[in-house]
Design an enzyme around this catalytic site. Structure first.
Site, PDB file in Angstrom:
ATOM      1  N   ASN A 155       0.853  -1.190   0.000  1.00 33.59           N
ATOM      2  CA  ASN A 155       0.000   0.000   0.000  1.00 33.59           C
ATOM      3  C   ASN A 155       0.885   1.235   0.000  1.00 33.59           C
ATOM      4  O   ASN A 155       1.953   1.237   0.601  1.00 33.59           O
ATOM      5  CB  ASN A 155      -0.868  -0.021   1.273  1.00 33.59           C
ATOM      6  CG  ASN A 155      -1.798   1.173   1.369  1.00 33.59           C
ATOM      7  OD1 ASN A 155      -2.451   1.544   0.397  1.00 33.59           O
ATOM      8  ND2 ASN A 155      -1.858   1.783   2.538  1.00 33.59           N
TER       9      ASN A 155
ATOM     10  N   HIS B  42       0.726   5.105   1.247  1.00 29.27           N
ATOM     11  CA  HIS B  42      -0.077   5.946   2.154  1.00 29.27           C
ATOM     12  C   HIS B  42       0.553   7.338   2.237  1.00 29.27           C
ATOM     13  O   HIS B  42       1.768   7.447   2.398  1.00 29.27           O
ATOM     14  CB  HIS B  42      -0.124   5.288   3.535  1.00 29.27           C
ATOM     15  CG  HIS B  42      -0.998   6.019   4.496  1.00 29.27           C
ATOM     16  ND1 HIS B  42      -2.375   5.912   4.469  1.00 29.27           N
ATOM     17  CD2 HIS B  42      -0.700   6.901   5.492  1.00 29.27           C
ATOM     18  CE1 HIS B  42      -2.878   6.682   5.426  1.00 29.27           C
ATOM     19  NE2 HIS B  42      -1.886   7.301   6.049  1.00 29.27           N
TER      20      HIS B  42
ATOM     21  N   GLU C 180       5.670   9.864  -3.884  1.00 32.42           N
ATOM     22  CA  GLU C 180       4.980   8.583  -4.080  1.00 32.42           C
ATOM     23  C   GLU C 180       5.402   7.977  -5.414  1.00 32.42           C
ATOM     24  O   GLU C 180       5.656   6.777  -5.522  1.00 32.42           O
ATOM     25  CB  GLU C 180       3.459   8.781  -4.091  1.00 32.42           C
ATOM     26  CG  GLU C 180       2.878   9.172  -2.749  1.00 32.42           C
ATOM     27  CD  GLU C 180       1.359   9.210  -2.762  1.00 32.42           C
ATOM     28  OE1 GLU C 180       0.736   9.053  -3.826  1.00 32.42           O
ATOM     29  OE2 GLU C 180       0.778   9.395  -1.679  1.00 32.42           O
TER      30      GLU C 180
END
Ligand code: GRF
Length: 191
Positions: A100, A102, A168
């Site tokens: 994931n 985040h 990211e």
């Protein structure tokens, strides 16, 4: 490495992976109208649409999505802006094969969809993003990579999120590369 990507939002992480040449073999969404789903259609990537309204329960939806993904012989599943908590049955099927991204420096601001706003409201001077392995406890699995960004005095949720997303787009691919060398090709293990 065959990747499956779960999306509910604009899909910039999905786009970034495809543009960097990763083999995205499947995209699944709970929001068929989201940007990530539109991108998958545009690029001809197999798209699984699992709108909650077409299922009686969260468990039923996750079971259908799990089975659809399992049929695709994926090596790794990436949670890239998927906005629902996944059920235990789903997570167990992809144990150690689901990550994931985040938008906070975990364990700070875990658990919510509004982590960027929370960080801003709390007045932190540093924020960032985290890539971690998905376990049943939300946002609490082993951390693979993090990147920090400054929070500037005039930041809004949008400007801070944009700065975080630059990072990211750098660390999610890096984390996938790391895992490439760690996980065996998984034609069978995902079943
Ligand atoms: C990212 O900020 C990610 O950290 C969070 O949801 C957002 C998804 O962005 N989980 P995008 O849809 O990939 O642009």
């Amino acid at each position: 490495m065959r990747l499956g990507v779960l999306v509910s939002g604009k899909g910039s992480n999905l786009r970034n992976l495809v543009e960097r040449g990763f083999e995205v073999a499947a995209v699944a969404t709970n929001k068929p109208s989201c940007g990530g789903a539109a991108f998958a259609r545009e690029r001809g990537i197999p798209l699984g649409e699992f709108s909650q309204k077409t299922f009686a329960s969260l468990e039923a939806r996750d079971a259908a999505m799990r089975d659809w993904l399992l049929e695709r012989a994926l090596d790794l599943v990436i949670n890239a802006g998927y906005d629902r908590i996944l059920t235990g049955g789903f997570i167990a099927a992809f144990e150690d094969r689901m990550i994931n991204i985040h938008p906070s420096l975990l364990p700070a601001f875990a658990g919510g969809m509004d982590s960027v706003a929370q960080a801003l409201a709390r007045g932190v001077k540093l924020s960032g993003c985290t890539v971690h392995i998905v376990t049943e406890e939300v946002d609490a699995g082993p951390i693979l990579l993090q990147a920090a960004v400054p929070v500037l005095p005039d930041d809004t949720v949008e400007t801070l999120h944009a700065r975080i997303q630059v990072e990211e787009h750098r660390i999610l691919p890096e984390a996938i590369e790391m895992l490439k060398n760690r996980i065996a090709p998984a034609r069978a293990p995902l079943r």
